[in-house]
Design a protein around this motif. Structure first.
Motif, PDB file in Angstrom:
ATOM      1  N   ARG A 128       0.840  -1.195   0.000  1.00 53.70           N
ATOM      2  CA  ARG A 128       0.000   0.000   0.000  1.00 53.70           C
ATOM      3  C   ARG A 128       0.877   1.248   0.000  1.00 53.70           C
ATOM      4  N   ALA A 129       0.430   2.264  -0.712  1.00 50.09           N
ATOM      5  CA  ALA A 129       1.125   3.557  -0.687  1.00 50.09           C
ATOM      6  C   ALA A 129       0.653   4.369   0.511  1.00 50.09           C
ATOM      7  N   TRP A 130       1.607   4.744   1.349  1.00 49.42           N
ATOM      8  CA  TRP A 130       1.331   5.603   2.500  1.00 49.42           C
ATOM      9  C   TRP A 130       1.903   6.992   2.217  1.00 49.42           C
ATOM     10  N   VAL A 131       1.481   7.970   3.002  1.00 44.99           N
ATOM     11  CA  VAL A 131       2.120   9.283   2.948  1.00 44.99           C
ATOM     12  C   VAL A 131       3.457   9.164   3.664  1.00 44.99           C
ATOM     13  N   ARG A 132       4.550   9.374   2.913  1.00 41.07           N
ATOM     14  CA  ARG A 132       5.880   9.189   3.473  1.00 41.07           C
ATOM     15  C   ARG A 132       6.816  10.264   2.947  1.00 41.07           C
ATOM     16  N   MET A 133       7.800  10.578   3.756  1.00 48.61           N
ATOM     17  CA  MET A 133       8.757  11.624   3.422  1.00 48.61           C
ATOM     18  C   MET A 133       9.692  11.202   2.298  1.00 48.61           C
ATOM     19  N   THR A 134      10.374  12.204   1.720  1.00 50.06           N
ATOM     20  CA  THR A 134      11.440  11.971   0.739  1.00 50.06           C
ATOM     21  C   THR A 134      12.756  12.440   1.365  1.00 50.06           C
ATOM     22  N   ASN A 135      13.141  13.696   1.156  1.00 44.59           N
ATOM     23  CA  ASN A 135      14.290  14.303   1.846  1.00 44.59           C
ATOM     24  C   ASN A 135      13.748  15.449   2.697  1.00 44.59           C
ATOM     25  N   THR A 136      13.807  15.302   4.013  1.00 48.62           N
ATOM     26  CA  THR A 136      13.222  16.268   4.935  1.00 48.62           C
ATOM     27  C   THR A 136      14.334  16.966   5.698  1.00 48.62           C
ATOM     28  N   TYR A 137      14.366  18.301   5.635  1.00 51.52           N
ATOM     29  CA  TYR A 137      15.500  19.008   6.241  1.00 51.52           C
ATOM     30  C   TYR A 137      15.138  20.454   6.570  1.00 51.52           C
ATOM     31  N   PHE A 138      15.898  21.009   7.511  1.00 53.32           N
ATOM     32  CA  PHE A 138      15.809  22.428   7.828  1.00 53.32           C
ATOM     33  C   PHE A 138      16.763  23.190   6.905  1.00 53.32           C
ATOM     34  N   ALA A 139      16.331  24.339   6.436  1.00 51.12           N
ATOM     35  CA  ALA A 139      17.129  25.126   5.503  1.00 51.12           C
ATOM     36  C   ALA A 139      18.302  25.797   6.218  1.00 51.12           C
ATOM     37  N   PRO A 140      19.420  26.011   5.501  1.00 50.43           N
ATOM     38  CA  PRO A 140      20.596  26.640   6.116  1.00 50.43           C
ATOM     39  C   PRO A 140      20.385  28.121   6.378  1.00 50.43           C
ATOM     40  N   GLY A 141      21.241  28.657   7.278  1.00 44.02           N
ATOM     41  CA  GLY A 141      21.197  30.078   7.594  1.00 44.02           C
ATOM     42  C   GLY A 141      22.444  30.793   7.111  1.00 44.02           C
ATOM     43  N   LYS A 142      22.990  31.720   7.915  1.00 38.66           N
ATOM     44  CA  LYS A 142      24.114  32.554   7.489  1.00 38.66           C
ATOM     45  C   LYS A 142      25.361  32.399   8.356  1.00 38.66           C
ATOM     46  N   ASP A 143      25.239  31.799   9.533  1.00 37.21           N
ATOM     47  CA  ASP A 143      26.383  31.683  10.431  1.00 37.21           C
ATOM     48  C   ASP A 143      27.301  30.532  10.033  1.00 37.21           C
ATOM     49  N   ASP A 174      18.171  30.469  17.810  1.00 32.73           N
ATOM     50  CA  ASP A 174      18.643  31.844  17.630  1.00 32.73           C
ATOM     51  C   ASP A 174      19.868  31.951  16.728  1.00 32.73           C
ATOM     52  N   ARG A 175      20.433  30.810  16.292  1.00 38.18           N
ATOM     53  CA  ARG A 175      21.533  30.834  15.328  1.00 38.18           C
ATOM     54  C   ARG A 175      21.401  29.616  14.416  1.00 38.18           C
ATOM     55  N   THR A 176      21.664  29.792  13.128  1.00 45.27           N
ATOM     56  CA  THR A 176      21.695  28.670  12.188  1.00 45.27           C
ATOM     57  C   THR A 176      22.901  28.835  11.276  1.00 45.27           C
ATOM     58  N   SER A 177      23.528  27.714  10.950  1.00 43.36           N
ATOM     59  CA  SER A 177      24.741  27.781  10.130  1.00 43.36           C
ATOM     60  C   SER A 177      24.408  27.695   8.646  1.00 43.36           C
ATOM     61  N   LYS A 178      25.379  28.063   7.826  1.00 45.76           N
ATOM     62  CA  LYS A 178      25.164  28.065   6.375  1.00 45.76           C
ATOM     63  C   LYS A 178      25.513  26.734   5.717  1.00 45.76           C
ATOM     64  N   ASP A 179      26.087  25.812   6.460  1.00 47.82           N
ATOM     65  CA  ASP A 179      26.385  24.507   5.884  1.00 47.82           C
ATOM     66  C   ASP A 179      25.176  23.592   6.053  1.00 47.82           C
ATOM     67  N   PRO A 212      13.563   4.536   0.882  1.00 39.45           N
ATOM     68  CA  PRO A 212      14.738   5.378   1.119  1.00 39.45           C
ATOM     69  C   PRO A 212      14.341   6.824   1.378  1.00 39.45           C
ATOM     70  N   VAL A 213      14.992   7.439   2.333  1.00 38.44           N
ATOM     71  CA  VAL A 213      14.722   8.829   2.693  1.00 38.44           C
ATOM     72  C   VAL A 213      16.031   9.552   2.986  1.00 38.44           C
ATOM     73  N   GLY A 214      15.966  10.868   3.042  1.00 45.34           N
ATOM     74  CA  GLY A 214      17.070  11.695   3.501  1.00 45.34           C
ATOM     75  C   GLY A 214      16.578  12.614   4.601  1.00 45.34           C
ATOM     76  N   SER A 215      17.475  13.061   5.475  1.00 49.67           N
ATOM     77  CA  SER A 215      17.097  13.968   6.554  1.00 49.67           C
ATOM     78  C   SER A 215      18.322  14.733   7.020  1.00 49.67           C
ATOM     79  N   GLY A 216      18.112  15.959   7.486  1.00 54.32           N
ATOM     80  CA  GLY A 216      19.247  16.723   7.986  1.00 54.32           C
ATOM     81  C   GLY A 216      18.940  18.194   8.140  1.00 54.32           C
ATOM     82  N   GLY A 217      19.972  19.007   7.925  1.00 51.07           N
ATOM     83  CA  GLY A 217      19.850  20.447   8.079  1.00 51.07           C
ATOM     84  C   GLY A 217      21.182  21.076   8.419  1.00 51.07           C
ATOM     85  N   PRO A 218      21.168  22.352   8.773  1.00 53.10           N
ATOM     86  CA  PRO A 218      22.386  23.040   9.211  1.00 53.10           C
ATOM     87  C   PRO A 218      22.574  22.836  10.711  1.00 53.10           C
TER      88      PRO A 218
END
Length: 299
Positions: free
Chosen positions: A178-193, A259-264, A282-288
């Motif tokens: 069955r097809a379920w609602v499932r993530m693909t690549n889920t991540y927080f966007a980078p910042g400037k620090d 209060d701070r997020t990195s650019k990488d 298969p999925v991806g996950s991450g962020g800065p």
């Protein structure tokens, strides 16, 4: 003779809505080992040791910085992105009224530095797909935009129920599931620090490295992770090393305290289970790196 190889060309419809030609090869294996190797390549078969947390438990991706009982944290929030905010943003959890995010569209759920995506088109992403298992094109779905919650991931079924557009998240391990609602690549966007600047700006805290385990509560929005080890941070410098500890808190409180997020940006791959046993995609996950407040407890 260890020079043989198992070769079985065949055509299969795969999980991602396209047809592929597969040839199994297991060079240098004895007959029973060849059977086991071939089985692990069959649709619908996943190694038994996998779990939904497996993609995010390696030792070089995620680090926290914190201070006091409610501490500042520098962290690549893959566990929070996938396990709590991700699963709670899946449309079938919303239609079943069992997500703490069911009534927050348009409301602030994090600091303005916090933006989160599920992106099936992420270049090189482990969860990237051309179309989902229902034929809907993959897309980049904004879940949180500068702290404001935007909406959910959908299959054809949940999109119809909620009168929304499908987002390319109707996914199944193979054509027999069955097809379920499932993530693909889920991540927080980078910042400037830079991550070093975030460390230098932390006067009293703890830098933690590596995950041992984690758990989520998509009904109540709770979050908990057990870390491998860490270092005391004093005056913006790393000091003595400390043993592992437990980090916990409410997901929305953590995101509002950023209060701070990195650019990488690092998005790492793994698998995610949902529905029946041994049902993986298969999925991806991450962020800065993001600095926020969490509760730090004993290891």
């Amino acid at each position: 003779d260890l020079g043989f190889a198992l070769q079985r060309p065949r055509i299969l419809p795969d999980t991602f809505g396209v047809r592929v030609r597969v040839r199994d090869e297991a060079p240098g294996l004895l007959p029973r080992e060849r059977e086991d190797a071939a089985r692990l390549r069959e649709p619908g078969v996943a190694p038994q040791q996998q779990s939904d947390l497996d993609p995010f438990l390696d030792r070089d991706r995620r680090e926290f910085i914190a201070h006091g009982d409610r501490r500042r944290v520098r962290v690549r929030l893959a566990l929070l992105a996938h396990e709590v905010m991700g699963h709670a943003s899946e449309g079938d959890e919303i239609t079943k009224a069992r997500s703490f995010l069911s009534k927050v569209v348009g409301k602030r759920v994090g600091n303005s530095l916090v933006t989160m995506y599920d992106d099936g088109t992420f270049p090189g992403g482990h969860g990237s797909i051309p179309v989902d298992s229902e034929g809907s094109p993959a897309r980049k779905t904004c879940i949180i935009d500068r702290g404001v919650y935007q909406g959910y991931m959908h299959s054809l079924e949940t999109a119809g129920t909620m009168q929304a557009h499908p987002t390319g998240n109707g996914r199944a391990q193979d054509f027999g599931r069955r097809a379920w609602v499932r993530m693909t690549n889920t991540y927080f966007a980078p910042g400037k620090d830079t991550k070093d600047a975030i460390i230098e700006d932390t006067q009293d805290g703890i830098l933690t490295k590596g995950w041992i385990s984690g758990m989520e509560d998509i009904v109540g929005g709770g979050f908990q992770a057990v870390t491998q080890s860490g270092w005391i941070v004093k005056g913006g410098e790393l000091k003595e090393r400390v043993r592992g500890m437990t980090l916990t808190g409410q997901a929305l409180s953590i995101l509002k305290s950023v209060d701070r997020t990195s650019k990488d940006l690092v998005v790492s791959g793994g698998t995610c289970g949902k529905g029946e046993a041994d049902d993986w995609v298969p999925v991806g996950s991450g962020g800065p790196y993001m600095r926020a407040k969490v509760v730090v407890g004993g290891g």
